[in-house]
Design a protein around this motif. Sequence first.
Motif, PDB file in Angstrom:
ATOM      1  N   ARG A  78      43.183  74.420  63.171  1.00 32.55           N
ATOM      2  CA  ARG A  78      42.949  75.494  64.148  1.00 32.55           C
ATOM      3  C   ARG A  78      41.454  75.794  64.252  1.00 32.55           C
ATOM      4  N   ALA A  79      40.770  75.861  63.104  1.00 35.60           N
ATOM      5  CA  ALA A  79      39.320  76.116  63.100  1.00 35.60           C
ATOM      6  C   ALA A  79      38.574  74.965  63.777  1.00 35.60           C
ATOM      7  N   ALA A  80      38.998  73.742  63.491  1.00 36.48           N
ATOM      8  CA  ALA A  80      38.359  72.581  64.111  1.00 36.48           C
ATOM      9  C   ALA A  80      38.569  72.593  65.623  1.00 36.48           C
ATOM     10  N   GLN A  81      39.765  72.954  66.048  1.00 37.58           N
ATOM     11  CA  GLN A  81      40.055  72.977  67.486  1.00 37.58           C
ATOM     12  C   GLN A  81      39.227  74.039  68.194  1.00 37.58           C
ATOM     13  N   ARG A  82      39.103  75.190  67.576  1.00 40.04           N
ATOM     14  CA  ARG A  82      38.279  76.255  68.177  1.00 40.04           C
ATOM     15  C   ARG A  82      36.813  75.824  68.261  1.00 40.04           C
ATOM     16  N   ALA A  83      36.323  75.152  67.226  1.00 41.20           N
ATOM     17  CA  ALA A  83      34.942  74.653  67.249  1.00 41.20           C
ATOM     18  C   ALA A  83      34.786  73.575  68.309  1.00 41.20           C
ATOM     19  N   TRP A  84      35.802  72.714  68.453  1.00 45.00           N
ATOM     20  CA  TRP A  84      35.744  71.666  69.474  1.00 45.00           C
ATOM     21  C   TRP A  84      35.682  72.278  70.871  1.00 45.00           C
ATOM     22  N   ILE A  85      36.490  73.311  71.110  1.00 46.78           N
ATOM     23  CA  ILE A  85      36.490  73.975  72.418  1.00 46.78           C
ATOM     24  C   ILE A  85      35.108  74.547  72.717  1.00 46.78           C
ATOM     25  N   ALA A  86      34.506  75.211  71.740  1.00 53.55           N
ATOM     26  CA  ALA A  86      33.160  75.767  71.933  1.00 53.55           C
ATOM     27  C   ALA A  86      32.149  74.667  72.213  1.00 53.55           C
ATOM     28  N   PHE A  87      32.247  73.546  71.478  1.00 59.12           N
ATOM     29  CA  PHE A  87      31.339  72.422  71.708  1.00 59.12           C
ATOM     30  C   PHE A  87      31.530  71.852  73.112  1.00 59.12           C
ATOM     31  N   LYS A  88      32.777  71.576  73.475  1.00 53.39           N
ATOM     32  CA  LYS A  88      33.059  70.987  74.797  1.00 53.39           C
ATOM     33  C   LYS A  88      32.510  71.872  75.902  1.00 53.39           C
ATOM     34  N   ASP A  89      32.788  73.166  75.812  1.00 50.38           N
ATOM     35  CA  ASP A  89      32.320  74.095  76.846  1.00 50.38           C
ATOM     36  C   ASP A  89      30.795  74.107  76.941  1.00 50.38           C
ATOM     37  N   ALA A  90      30.115  74.211  75.796  1.00 46.39           N
ATOM     38  CA  ALA A  90      28.648  74.252  75.800  1.00 46.39           C
ATOM     39  C   ALA A  90      28.062  72.921  76.257  1.00 46.39           C
ATOM     40  N   ASP A  91      28.608  71.831  75.764  1.00 42.90           N
ATOM     41  CA  ASP A  91      28.102  70.505  76.110  1.00 42.90           C
ATOM     42  C   ASP A  91      28.222  70.240  77.608  1.00 42.90           C
ATOM     43  N   CYS A  92      29.377  70.519  78.151  1.00 46.47           N
ATOM     44  CA  CYS A  92      29.598  70.227  79.577  1.00 46.47           C
ATOM     45  C   CYS A  92      28.856  71.203  80.478  1.00 46.47           C
ATOM     46  N   GLN A  93      28.737  72.474  80.058  1.00 44.93           N
ATOM     47  CA  GLN A  93      27.955  73.436  80.840  1.00 44.93           C
ATOM     48  C   GLN A  93      26.484  73.032  80.908  1.00 44.93           C
ATOM     49  N   ARG A 115      35.801  64.669  77.608  1.00 48.29           N
ATOM     50  CA  ARG A 115      35.948  65.298  76.294  1.00 48.29           C
ATOM     51  C   ARG A 115      37.421  65.640  76.015  1.00 48.29           C
ATOM     52  N   THR A 116      38.126  66.136  77.030  1.00 50.33           N
ATOM     53  CA  THR A 116      39.525  66.516  76.856  1.00 50.33           C
ATOM     54  C   THR A 116      40.388  65.295  76.578  1.00 50.33           C
ATOM     55  N   SER A 117      40.149  64.223  77.301  1.00 50.05           N
ATOM     56  CA  SER A 117      40.900  62.984  77.083  1.00 50.05           C
ATOM     57  C   SER A 117      40.641  62.430  75.685  1.00 50.05           C
ATOM     58  N   GLU A 118      39.381  62.432  75.271  1.00 47.80           N
ATOM     59  CA  GLU A 118      39.021  61.951  73.929  1.00 47.80           C
ATOM     60  C   GLU A 118      39.698  62.790  72.850  1.00 47.80           C
ATOM     61  N   ARG A 119      39.689  64.112  73.020  1.00 52.42           N
ATOM     62  CA  ARG A 119      40.301  64.980  72.006  1.00 52.42           C
ATOM     63  C   ARG A 119      41.818  64.804  71.982  1.00 52.42           C
ATOM     64  N   ALA A 120      42.431  64.612  73.140  1.00 49.93           N
ATOM     65  CA  ALA A 120      43.874  64.364  73.183  1.00 49.93           C
ATOM     66  C   ALA A 120      44.205  63.091  72.402  1.00 49.93           C
ATOM     67  N   ASP A 121      43.371  62.067  72.553  1.00 51.36           N
ATOM     68  CA  ASP A 121      43.571  60.820  71.795  1.00 51.36           C
ATOM     69  C   ASP A 121      43.422  61.069  70.298  1.00 51.36           C
ATOM     70  N   GLU A 122      42.403  61.820  69.914  1.00 51.25           N
ATOM     71  CA  GLU A 122      42.184  62.127  68.492  1.00 51.25           C
ATOM     72  C   GLU A 122      43.381  62.858  67.904  1.00 51.25           C
ATOM     73  N   LEU A 123      43.898  63.834  68.637  1.00 52.36           N
ATOM     74  CA  LEU A 123      45.032  64.599  68.134  1.00 52.36           C
ATOM     75  C   LEU A 123      46.309  63.763  68.093  1.00 52.36           C
ATOM     76  N   ALA A 124      46.435  62.809  68.992  1.00 50.79           N
ATOM     77  CA  ALA A 124      47.602  61.923  68.976  1.00 50.79           C
ATOM     78  C   ALA A 124      47.628  61.098  67.702  1.00 50.79           C
ATOM     79  N   ASN A 125      46.471  60.837  67.139  1.00 53.01           N
ATOM     80  CA  ASN A 125      46.365  60.040  65.925  1.00 53.01           C
ATOM     81  C   ASN A 125      46.063  60.875  64.689  1.00 53.01           C
ATOM     82  N   TYR A 126      46.273  62.172  64.785  1.00 54.39           N
ATOM     83  CA  TYR A 126      45.960  63.066  63.674  1.00 54.39           C
ATOM     84  C   TYR A 126      46.903  62.775  62.511  1.00 54.39           C
TER      85      TYR A 126
END
Length: 129
Positions: A78-93, A115-126
């Motif tokens: 959950r912490a990693a996902q929240r950090a990923w969301i913050a990174f994705k938002d800042a990076d793309c903005q 970024r969303t597609s990449e993260r979906a792939d990462e989570l599929a292989n979690y």
Amino acid sequence: MRALLIAAVLATGVPATAQAAPKPQTALDRCLASPAGASTMGQIQCIGDAVKAQDARLNQNYAKAMKALTPEQKVKLRAAQRAWIAFKDADCQSLWDDDWGTLSRVTANMCVLDRTSERADELANYPDR
């Protein structure tokens, strides 16, 4: 882009049998190739539709990963996902600025899709327990 790739392959003299098969067209490719995808706003809409599909896939994979984890592991993911969301938002903005013109909006939206597609792939292989 594909025309340049074909020209580059032909220039190298690689036999046709050794050339890669063409990539199948995605819904995004079809949308962008349609008359609606010809404008900047149309491109953003096409990308937005693709983001929705990838976001649904990401959420499905996240839920599946969370089910398989211990309570301690869930806290970490959950912490990693929240950090990923913050990174994705800042990076793309960071790719969107009015000084760069309207295409920077397309670039920023493609960043969100990538970024969303990449993260979906990462989570599929979690890993599970």
